[in-house]
Write an enzyme that holds these catalytic residues in place. Structure first.
Site, PDB file in Angstrom:
ATOM      1  CE  LYS A 247      -1.530   1.546   4.158  1.00 47.85           C
ATOM      2  NZ  LYS A 247      -1.246   2.930   4.524  1.00 47.85           N
ATOM      3  CG  ASN A 248       2.334   2.808   3.490  1.00 49.27           C
ATOM      4  OD1 ASN A 248       1.179   3.172   3.229  1.00 49.27           O
ATOM      5  ND2 ASN A 248       2.750   2.615   4.731  1.00 49.27           N
TER       6      ASN A 248
ATOM      7  CB  CYS B 235      -4.485  10.605  12.244  1.00 50.50           C
ATOM      8  SG  CYS B 235      -2.947   9.733  12.337  1.00 50.50           S
TER       9      CYS B 235
ATOM     10  NE  ARG C 133       0.940  10.221  10.471  1.00 47.58           N
ATOM     11  CZ  ARG C 133       0.477   9.243   9.698  1.00 47.58           C
ATOM     12  NH1 ARG C 133      -0.680   8.679   9.976  1.00 47.58           N
ATOM     13  NH2 ARG C 133       1.158   8.862   8.640  1.00 47.58           N
TER      14      ARG C 133
ATOM     15  CG  ASP D 287       3.466   1.374   9.554  1.00 58.66           C
ATOM     16  OD1 ASP D 287       3.066   2.217  10.373  1.00 58.66           O
ATOM     17  OD2 ASP D 287       3.699   1.643   8.356  1.00 58.66           O
TER      18      ASP D 287
ATOM     19  NE  ARG E 249      -7.049   4.438   5.981  1.00 63.23           N
ATOM     20  CZ  ARG E 249      -6.442   5.508   6.444  1.00 63.23           C
ATOM     21  NH1 ARG E 249      -6.717   5.952   7.641  1.00 63.23           N
ATOM     22  NH2 ARG E 249      -5.570   6.154   5.712  1.00 63.23           N
TER      23      ARG E 249
HETATM   24  N1  EPU Z   1       7.101  14.540  10.894  1.00 65.66           N
HETATM   25  C1  EPU Z   1       7.114  15.883  11.221  1.00 65.66           C
HETATM   26  N2  EPU Z   1       6.956  16.779  10.208  1.00 65.66           N
HETATM   27  C2  EPU Z   1       6.788  16.414   8.913  1.00 65.66           C
HETATM   28  C3  EPU Z   1       6.778  15.044   8.586  1.00 65.66           C
HETATM   29  C4  EPU Z   1       6.952  14.113   9.600  1.00 65.66           C
HETATM   30  O1  EPU Z   1       7.271  16.252  12.396  1.00 65.66           O
HETATM   31  O2  EPU Z   1       6.662  17.285   8.050  1.00 65.66           O
HETATM   32  C5  EPU Z   1       7.284  13.536  11.958  1.00 65.66           C
HETATM   33  C6  EPU Z   1       6.011  12.693  12.155  1.00 65.66           C
HETATM   34  O3  EPU Z   1       5.076  13.323  12.994  1.00 65.66           O
HETATM   35  C7  EPU Z   1       6.576  11.418  12.735  1.00 65.66           C
HETATM   36  C8  EPU Z   1       7.941  11.295  12.026  1.00 65.66           C
HETATM   37  O4  EPU Z   1       8.259  12.598  11.548  1.00 65.66           O
HETATM   38  O5  EPU Z   1       6.805  11.576  14.116  1.00 65.66           O
HETATM   39  C9  EPU Z   1       7.972  10.322  10.855  1.00 65.66           C
HETATM   40  O6  EPU Z   1       6.796  10.466  10.057  1.00 65.66           O
HETATM   41  P1  EPU Z   1       6.776  10.191   8.482  1.00 65.66           P
HETATM   42  O7  EPU Z   1       6.672  11.497   7.790  1.00 65.66           O
HETATM   43  O8  EPU Z   1       7.907   9.301   8.106  1.00 65.66           O
HETATM   44  O9  EPU Z   1       5.402   9.404   8.344  1.00 65.66           O
HETATM   45  P2  EPU Z   1       4.425   9.502   7.097  1.00 65.66           P
HETATM   46  O10 EPU Z   1       5.227   9.712   5.882  1.00 65.66           O
HETATM   47  O11 EPU Z   1       3.305  10.418   7.404  1.00 65.66           O
HETATM   48  C10 EPU Z   1       4.542   6.953   6.470  1.00 65.66           C
HETATM   49  C11 EPU Z   1       3.553   5.829   6.311  1.00 65.66           C
HETATM   50  C12 EPU Z   1       3.009   5.432   7.671  1.00 65.66           C
HETATM   51  C13 EPU Z   1       4.192   5.013   8.549  1.00 65.66           C
HETATM   52  C14 EPU Z   1       5.224   6.134   8.630  1.00 65.66           C
HETATM   53  C15 EPU Z   1       6.485   5.756   9.397  1.00 65.66           C
HETATM   54  C16 EPU Z   1       2.663   6.191   4.094  1.00 65.66           C
HETATM   55  C17 EPU Z   1       1.512   6.558   3.242  1.00 65.66           C
HETATM   56  N3  EPU Z   1       2.479   6.254   5.416  1.00 65.66           N
HETATM   57  O12 EPU Z   1       3.817   8.018   7.082  1.00 65.66           O
HETATM   58  O13 EPU Z   1       2.140   4.324   7.451  1.00 65.66           O
HETATM   59  O14 EPU Z   1       3.739   4.702   9.846  1.00 65.66           O
HETATM   60  O15 EPU Z   1       5.619   6.524   7.291  1.00 65.66           O
HETATM   61  O16 EPU Z   1       7.080   4.651   8.827  1.00 65.66           O
HETATM   62  O17 EPU Z   1       3.701   5.813   3.586  1.00 65.66           O
HETATM   63  C18 EPU Z   1       0.409   2.831   7.973  1.00 65.66           C
HETATM   64  O18 EPU Z   1       0.590   2.293   6.870  1.00 65.66           O
HETATM   65  O19 EPU Z   1      -0.337   2.322   8.870  1.00 65.66           O
HETATM   66  C19 EPU Z   1       1.066   4.106   8.279  1.00 65.66           C
HETATM   67  C20 EPU Z   1       0.665   4.923   9.261  1.00 65.66           C
END
Ligand code: EPU
Length: 418
Positions: free
Chosen positions: A22-23, A117, A122, A305, A397
């Site tokens: 998915k991701n 969320c 996030r 995850d 999802r």
């Molecule tokens: N963060 C910030 N600012 C930003 C971006 C991230 O503070 O601008 C922080 C986040 O709050 C978090 C950390 O950095 O504490 C890492 O977050 P990341 O940005 O890596 O997460 P994401 O890109 O929003 C993706 C996956 C998530 C998975 C995370 C971590 C997708 C679509 N989603 O989220 O997947 O948990 O990386 O590996 O790729 C899931 O599939 O259940 C899921 C939540």
């Protein structure tokens, strides 16, 4: 609203095939906004987030999207409409992945700002700061991110923290930008590498060597291609964890064991035997389950995850296990539900201390997010009696035909409406 009902305990046995990730497919679908000509994505999981992204792309003016079996075909022009509205974005945070492509392609984008969320606040400040460094003007207006740029310009960007979708958004913004972009401290997740492979197959010039440094030389246009999405490492490991918790023996086929090294090491530490052969992983019990400690961190460390599912396993293991969550600040919502099933777990800040083995008993429980739902399935399969998981839409999802796949492994699990 659908529920998932499980009659436990069971011992999982048999073979199951991993679905596509998915991701990985979500950013790849967003990336098609950058591409002229048809794109075919194979090994696409039939999950709700993919269907939501189909709607987002439909709204943004992709002419035709067809989804048959595991093949997604996107034909016609690229982005036409620069706005991704709140109704779509609020159901899936990953909609933010269209921000980079829209800005690169149309020079403007209006994407509803995803709220917090269940698992944490996030924010998307790293995405916004980095796009500004490439010359975008960005404001938050009426709950939307409003971005404009005549043509994005290559820049050197160091992410303050590794972010998966942040790295992906910037990679997509940079492929059509003027000149060279160097991204540092990038996420190393296999899904980021798969996006780079897809974009390169479309004619992008991205060097991502798995070191956290990605170099992108902008090109004028991208052409259509065919791409096979990598297997879902989180789904694969969810099956393995569930099999370990039920003391069963299963084989996961068409997965990528190289994406799961840390997780497989942890599973072996807790008392299972694993045999890896090409794209299959065989798991069998090996004496009593032992408690082990895990700390979630970005790839290649233990993935956040899988933290919830692993915690369910630890309730079944001998001894004390310490589970530390460092990626998200509020990802312990499953603890209360596991406790209702008899789990002995104490939370202290970002650490959960699990005392096992606890005799779990089935109970009505509530899913709070996708991976918490998977944790409750693991717990329900190894608990005595009936578990009913409310809000099954969370599991849909990201897990394809979850109850069918577990049924094939011998679980007594079904979907009930109402
Ligand atoms: N963060 C910030 N600012 C930003 C971006 C991230 O503070 O601008 C922080 C986040 O709050 C978090 C950390 O950095 O504490 C890492 O977050 P990341 O940005 O890596 O997460 P994401 O890109 O929003 C993706 C996956 C998530 C998975 C995370 C971590 C997708 C679509 N989603 O989220 O997947 O948990 O990386 O590996 O790729 C899931 O599939 O259940 C899921 C939540």
């Amino acid at each position: 609203m659908d529920k998932i009902r499980i009659h436990g305990p069971c011992r999982l046995e048999g073979r199951v095939r991993a679905s596509g990730a998915k991701n990985a497919v979500l950013p790849e679908m967003a990336a098609t906004l950058l591409v002229d000509g048809p794109v075919t994505l194979r090994n696409v999981p039939v999950v709700r987030d993919v269907q939501t992204m189909v709607k987002v792309l439909g709204h943004l003016g992709r002419r035709q999207v067809t989804f048959e079996g595991d093949v997604l075909r996107l034909e016609g022009g690229a982005a036409g409409e620069p706005e991704a509205p709140y109704d779509l974005v609020r159901t899936m945070r990953a909609s933010i992945l269209v921000l980079g492509p829209l800005l690169a392609r149309l020079g403007r984008a209006r994407v509803s700002l995803p709220g917090g969320c269940a698992i944490g606040a996030r924010p998307i400040d790293y995405h916004i700061d980095a796009l500004r460094r490439m010359g975008a003007t960005i404001a938050i207006e009426h709950g939307d991110v409003v971005a404009t740029a005549s043509r994005l310009k290559g820049a050197e960007i160091v992410f303050a923290e590794r972010t998966v979708t942040g790295t992906e958004n910037l990679m997509m913004a940079a492929v059509l930008a003027e000149g060279r972009t160097i991204l540092k401290n990038c996420a190393l997740e296999p899904e980021v590498a798969d996006l780079a492979r897809f974009l390169n197959a479309c004619g992008a010039r991205i060097e991502a060597e798995g070191t956290g440094r990605i170099v992108i030389d902008g090109v004028d246009r991208l052409r259509g291609t065919e791409h096979r999405v990598i297997p879902d490492r989180i789904e694969t490991a969810t099956f393995l964890i569930a099999a370990a918790a039920t003391r069963g023996g299963i084989t996961v086929e068409r997965c990528d064991p190289t994406h799961l090294e840390t997780v497989l090491d942890k599973l072996q530490e807790c008392g299972v035997v694993l045999r890896v052969d090409g794209d299959t992983i065989r798991l069998e019990p090996n004496g009593p389950l032992r408690g082990v400690n895990i700390t979630t961190r970005p790839y290649p460390d233990f993935p956040t995850d899988l933290q919830a599912q692993f915690m369910a396993l630890m309730t079944r293991a001998d001894g004390v296990s310490i589970v530390t969550e460092t990626v998200f600040e509020n990802r312990f919502l499953h603890v209360g539900e596991l406790r209702r099933m008899g789990g002995r777990i104490v939370v202290d800040g970002q650490t959960a201390i699990v005392a096992g083995p606890a005799p779990l008993s089935g109970a009505p429980v509530m899913a709070s997010d996708l991976r918490a739902s998977a944790c409750l399935i693991v717990a329900g399969l190894s608990a005595e009696g009936e578990t009913v998981i409310n809000r099954a839409y969370h599991i849909d999802r990201g897990y394809e035909r979850v109850e069918i796949k577990f049924q094939a492994l011998g679980a007594r699990i079904e979907r009930v409406g109402g």
